[in-house]
Scaffold this motif. Structure first.
Motif, PDB file in Angstrom:
ATOM      1  N   ALA A   1     -37.163  10.796 -19.314  1.00 50.65           N
ATOM      2  CA  ALA A   1     -36.867   9.379 -19.102  1.00 50.65           C
ATOM      3  C   ALA A   1     -38.126   8.556 -19.351  1.00 50.65           C
ATOM      4  O   ALA A   1     -39.239   9.002 -19.059  1.00 50.65           O
ATOM      5  N   ARG A   2     -37.942   7.375 -19.918  1.00 49.63           N
ATOM      6  CA  ARG A   2     -39.076   6.493 -20.210  1.00 49.63           C
ATOM      7  C   ARG A   2     -38.711   5.059 -19.873  1.00 49.63           C
ATOM      8  O   ARG A   2     -37.549   4.656 -19.923  1.00 49.63           O
ATOM      9  N   SER A   3     -39.736   4.274 -19.545  1.00 53.59           N
ATOM     10  CA  SER A   3     -39.524   2.862 -19.277  1.00 53.59           C
ATOM     11  C   SER A   3     -39.360   2.117 -20.598  1.00 53.59           C
ATOM     12  O   SER A   3     -39.723   2.618 -21.669  1.00 53.59           O
ATOM     13  N   ARG A   4     -38.840   0.912 -20.515  1.00 52.51           N
ATOM     14  CA  ARG A   4     -38.694   0.088 -21.719  1.00 52.51           C
ATOM     15  C   ARG A   4     -40.058  -0.175 -22.347  1.00 52.51           C
ATOM     16  O   ARG A   4     -40.208  -0.151 -23.570  1.00 52.51           O
ATOM     17  N   SER A   5     -41.061  -0.432 -21.511  1.00 50.78           N
ATOM     18  CA  SER A   5     -42.393  -0.715 -22.023  1.00 50.78           C
ATOM     19  C   SER A   5     -42.962   0.473 -22.786  1.00 50.78           C
ATOM     20  O   SER A   5     -43.609   0.305 -23.825  1.00 50.78           O
TER      21      SER A   5
ATOM     22  N   LEU B   1     -34.097  -2.112 -28.461  1.00 49.41           N
ATOM     23  CA  LEU B   1     -34.239  -1.862 -27.027  1.00 49.41           C
ATOM     24  C   LEU B   1     -33.174  -2.600 -26.222  1.00 49.41           C
ATOM     25  O   LEU B   1     -32.659  -2.063 -25.225  1.00 49.41           O
ATOM     26  N   ASP B   2     -32.837  -3.817 -26.638  1.00 47.53           N
ATOM     27  CA  ASP B   2     -31.775  -4.566 -25.955  1.00 47.53           C
ATOM     28  C   ASP B   2     -30.458  -3.807 -26.010  1.00 47.53           C
ATOM     29  O   ASP B   2     -29.713  -3.734 -25.023  1.00 47.53           O
ATOM     30  N   ARG B   3     -30.171  -3.234 -27.180  1.00 39.37           N
ATOM     31  CA  ARG B   3     -28.906  -2.501 -27.343  1.00 39.37           C
ATOM     32  C   ARG B   3     -28.889  -1.247 -26.474  1.00 39.37           C
ATOM     33  O   ARG B   3     -27.886  -0.970 -25.799  1.00 39.37           O
ATOM     34  N   LEU B   4     -29.993  -0.508 -26.451  1.00 41.08           N
ATOM     35  CA  LEU B   4     -30.057   0.699 -25.631  1.00 41.08           C
ATOM     36  C   LEU B   4     -30.009   0.368 -24.140  1.00 41.08           C
ATOM     37  O   LEU B   4     -29.437   1.125 -23.348  1.00 41.08           O
ATOM     38  N   GLN B   5     -30.582  -0.765 -23.778  1.00 42.07           N
ATOM     39  CA  GLN B   5     -30.519  -1.195 -22.386  1.00 42.07           C
ATOM     40  C   GLN B   5     -29.100  -1.630 -22.020  1.00 42.07           C
ATOM     41  O   GLN B   5     -28.612  -1.346 -20.917  1.00 42.07           O
ATOM     42  N   GLU B   6     -28.435  -2.281 -22.964  1.00 46.32           N
ATOM     43  CA  GLU B   6     -27.071  -2.757 -22.738  1.00 46.32           C
ATOM     44  C   GLU B   6     -26.109  -1.605 -22.443  1.00 46.32           C
ATOM     45  O   GLU B   6     -25.210  -1.731 -21.602  1.00 46.32           O
ATOM     46  N   ILE B   7     -26.305  -0.477 -23.106  1.00 51.15           N
ATOM     47  CA  ILE B   7     -25.399   0.661 -22.906  1.00 51.15           C
ATOM     48  C   ILE B   7     -25.925   1.636 -21.847  1.00 51.15           C
ATOM     49  O   ILE B   7     -25.347   2.709 -21.641  1.00 51.15           O
TER      50      ILE B   7
ATOM     51  N   LEU C   1     -28.887   3.287 -21.577  1.00 52.38           N
ATOM     52  CA  LEU C   1     -29.816   4.362 -21.913  1.00 52.38           C
ATOM     53  C   LEU C   1     -31.255   4.007 -21.550  1.00 52.38           C
ATOM     54  O   LEU C   1     -32.110   4.883 -21.468  1.00 52.38           O
ATOM     55  N   ILE C   2     -31.520   2.721 -21.373  1.00 52.61           N
ATOM     56  CA  ILE C   2     -32.811   2.267 -20.844  1.00 52.61           C
ATOM     57  C   ILE C   2     -32.526   1.548 -19.538  1.00 52.61           C
ATOM     58  O   ILE C   2     -31.750   0.599 -19.505  1.00 52.61           O
ATOM     59  N   ASP C   3     -33.114   2.026 -18.460  1.00 53.70           N
ATOM     60  CA  ASP C   3     -32.898   1.435 -17.137  1.00 53.70           C
ATOM     61  C   ASP C   3     -34.180   1.636 -16.327  1.00 53.70           C
ATOM     62  O   ASP C   3     -34.432   2.724 -15.810  1.00 53.70           O
ATOM     63  N   ASP C   4     -34.991   0.598 -16.243  1.00 55.59           N
ATOM     64  CA  ASP C   4     -36.289   0.733 -15.578  1.00 55.59           C
ATOM     65  C   ASP C   4     -36.153   1.066 -14.094  1.00 55.59           C
ATOM     66  O   ASP C   4     -36.995   1.778 -13.533  1.00 55.59           O
ATOM     67  N   ALA C   5     -35.092   0.562 -13.446  1.00 54.51           N
ATOM     68  CA  ALA C   5     -34.907   0.866 -12.025  1.00 54.51           C
ATOM     69  C   ALA C   5     -34.619   2.353 -11.838  1.00 54.51           C
ATOM     70  O   ALA C   5     -35.187   3.006 -10.953  1.00 54.51           O
TER      71      ALA C   5
ATOM     72  N   ASP D   1     -41.491  -5.751  -8.768  1.00 52.78           N
ATOM     73  CA  ASP D   1     -40.373  -5.739  -7.826  1.00 52.78           C
ATOM     74  C   ASP D   1     -39.563  -4.451  -7.954  1.00 52.78           C
ATOM     75  O   ASP D   1     -39.116  -3.877  -6.951  1.00 52.78           O
ATOM     76  N   VAL D   2     -39.377  -3.995  -9.200  1.00 51.17           N
ATOM     77  CA  VAL D   2     -38.638  -2.757  -9.439  1.00 51.17           C
ATOM     78  C   VAL D   2     -39.424  -1.572  -8.869  1.00 51.17           C
ATOM     79  O   VAL D   2     -38.855  -0.671  -8.239  1.00 51.17           O
ATOM     80  N   ALA D   3     -40.735  -1.589  -9.068  1.00 45.11           N
ATOM     81  CA  ALA D   3     -41.581  -0.517  -8.559  1.00 45.11           C
ATOM     82  C   ALA D   3     -41.566  -0.483  -7.032  1.00 45.11           C
ATOM     83  O   ALA D   3     -41.477   0.595  -6.425  1.00 45.11           O
TER      84      ALA D   3
END
Length: 203
Positions: free
Chosen positions: A66-70, A90-96, A98-102, A135-137
């Motif tokens: 797993a990796r952060s968006r950054s 990255l927006d598309r992967l976050q939308e579905i 696959l990227i979720d920083d929390a 805040d997420v951290a």
């Protein structure tokens, strides 16, 4: 796992300069060819690729861990992708999902605390370096309470003391306190835990 993008770049520059290199005869011809290959690889990496290639590169990286968006953004930048392509991918992967920083932060905190024995201070630094929002951290770190942290620190000390005679009590105490500090535990907690565990370990 590293992924090198294949953007089908042209080697016209290489062919154009070849005749001049051939005329150079035996004067380091192999070295020049090595330099041309290095320049060609650098050009290909700098050209980046399409949005689809950027997403594919991210998926390969995410299959490793797993990796952060950054983190993913930095990887794509280093491979020469344009800013708008990176953002869309990255927006598309976050939308579905696959990227979720929390989710990433929660996994990171649990794993590093459980298996590496890291304290909250060290974990906070690691998440910041991963580009996770503060805040997420903070929310992810809240899963570790003071009792959890103290017990994990005590476990680390017990493992160090096991099968190791304490010849010089002060020296051993300093080393154990320093070990906990490096792992991100506060000085006061480190001292209290080490003192208590050494008292139990002493005959």
């Amino acid at each position: 796992m590293e992924y090198i993008d294949d953007d089908g770049g042209s080697d016209t520059g290489y062919r154009r300069s070849r005749s001049r290199s051939d005329r150079a005869g035996s004067r380091g011809g192999s070295d020049h060819r090595g330099e041309r290959r290095q320049r060609g690889e650098g050009t290909q990496r700098a050209e980046g690729g399409t949005e689809a290639q950027a997403k594919d590169a991210c998926l390969r990286l995410l299959s490793d861990r797993a990796r952060s968006r950054s983190e993913l953004e930095k990887k794509l930048i280093s491979r020469g992708y344009e800013t708008d392509i990176i953002t869309r991918a990255l927006d598309r992967l976050q939308e579905i999902g696959l990227i979720d920083d929390a989710d990433f932060a929660n996994q990171w905190v649990h794993s590093r605390h459980t298996y590496s024995g890291k304290g909250k201070k060290a974990l906070a630094v690691e998440l910041r370096l991963k580009g996770v929002d503060q805040d997420v951290a903070t929310e992810a770190l809240s899963q570790i309470d003071a009792e959890d942290e103290r017990e994990r620190a005590a476990d680390l000390v017990r493992k160090k003391l096991r099968n190791k005679p304490v010849d010089d009590r002060d020296k051993v105490m300093r080393r154990l306190v320093a070990m906990l500090a490096r792992k991100g535990y506060s000085a006061s907690m480190s001292y209290e835990v080490v003192k208590a565990e050494m008292a139990v370990a002493e005959p």
